[in-house]
Write a protein that holds these residues in place. Structure first.
Motif, PDB file in Angstrom:
ATOM      1  N   MET A  98       0.831  -1.206   0.000  1.00 22.39           N
ATOM      2  CA  MET A  98       0.000   0.000   0.000  1.00 22.39           C
ATOM      3  C   MET A  98       0.868   1.260   0.000  1.00 22.39           C
ATOM      4  N   LYS A  99       1.957   1.224   0.750  1.00 21.70           N
ATOM      5  CA  LYS A  99       2.879   2.360   0.770  1.00 21.70           C
ATOM      6  C   LYS A  99       3.568   2.496  -0.581  1.00 21.70           C
ATOM      7  N   GLN A 100       3.907   1.368  -1.174  1.00 25.20           N
ATOM      8  CA  GLN A 100       4.578   1.385  -2.471  1.00 25.20           C
ATOM      9  C   GLN A 100       3.664   1.985  -3.542  1.00 25.20           C
ATOM     10  N   MET A 101       2.393   1.645  -3.506  1.00 24.26           N
ATOM     11  CA  MET A 101       1.456   2.127  -4.526  1.00 24.26           C
ATOM     12  C   MET A 101       1.147   3.613  -4.384  1.00 24.26           C
ATOM     13  N   GLY A 102       0.899   4.082  -3.163  1.00 26.89           N
ATOM     14  CA  GLY A 102       0.454   5.463  -2.986  1.00 26.89           C
ATOM     15  C   GLY A 102       1.491   6.399  -2.417  1.00 26.89           C
TER      16      GLY A 102
END
Length: 193
Positions: A98-102
């Motif tokens: 989730m951190k990687q995506m956003g």
């Protein structure tokens, strides 16, 4: 409302220094030293936070009703705040899909939290508090994403283990806060029937 406004200026102002005045921030760190800068930053943030809470508490009783939120807005707000709690938990994870995506999950969580409260509350105090946080989070997110692109910052996510942990922690924190802490600290029971 004046106390709320002072609190917001202090709290959001100190949290905006890195995004809006990075050179000044660096010069202050050089002059004061990293430890003294962190101490000053923390002191201003704490004073701002406490002043914001006190100011909102006082402003709620004299705030003008701007609109009556429809019933559905409470259900949408509850879902958005659940997701916000999950993003706040993601912010504390060393790795996350989730951190990687956003990127910048704390700011995503703040945006969701503020927007949820804006749609489900309709007083002038709510608009000032939650609108300020939403505007700040949107601006800070855009600046942070641009800085990441310029500096080539990427977020690693070797597996989804930390996403699972963040979801579990976020759901538990959401339940505890909604059932126990929100009524105790804010005086409003979000899950009351």
């Amino acid at each position: 409302m004046a106390l709320l406004l002072v609190g917001l200026v202090l709290f959001l102002g100190v949290h905006s220094v890195r995004a809006f005045a990075p050179e000044w921030r660096e010069s202050m760190i050089e002059q004061l030293g990293a430890s003294n800068w962190k101490l000053l930053y923390s002191a201003v943030a704490i004073v701002g936070f406490v002043t914001t809470i006190m100011g909102y508490g006082y402003a709620r009783y004299s705030a003008e009703l701007l609109w009556i939120p429809p019933l559905w807005s409470r259900h949408v707000a509850a879902l958005l705040i659940l997701i916000a709690f999950i993003y706040l938990a993601v912010a504390k994870m060393p790795y996350s899909k989730m951190k990687q995506m956003g990127g910048h999950p704390m700011l995503i969580g703040v945006k969701l939290w503020a927007f949820a409260h804006l749609i489900s509350n309709g007083t002038s105090a709510d608009v000032l508090l939650f609108g300020s946080f939403l505007a700040w989070a949107v601006a800070d997110y855009a600046i942070s994403k641009r800085r990441d692109r310029e500096q080539g910052v990427t977020y690693e996510a070797p597996n989804a283990k930390y996403d699972f942990i963040a979801v579990v922690v976020g759901v538990i924190a959401y339940g505890v806060f909604g059932v126990f802490l929100h009524p105790l600290l804010i005086g409003v029971a979000p899950f009351a029937m």
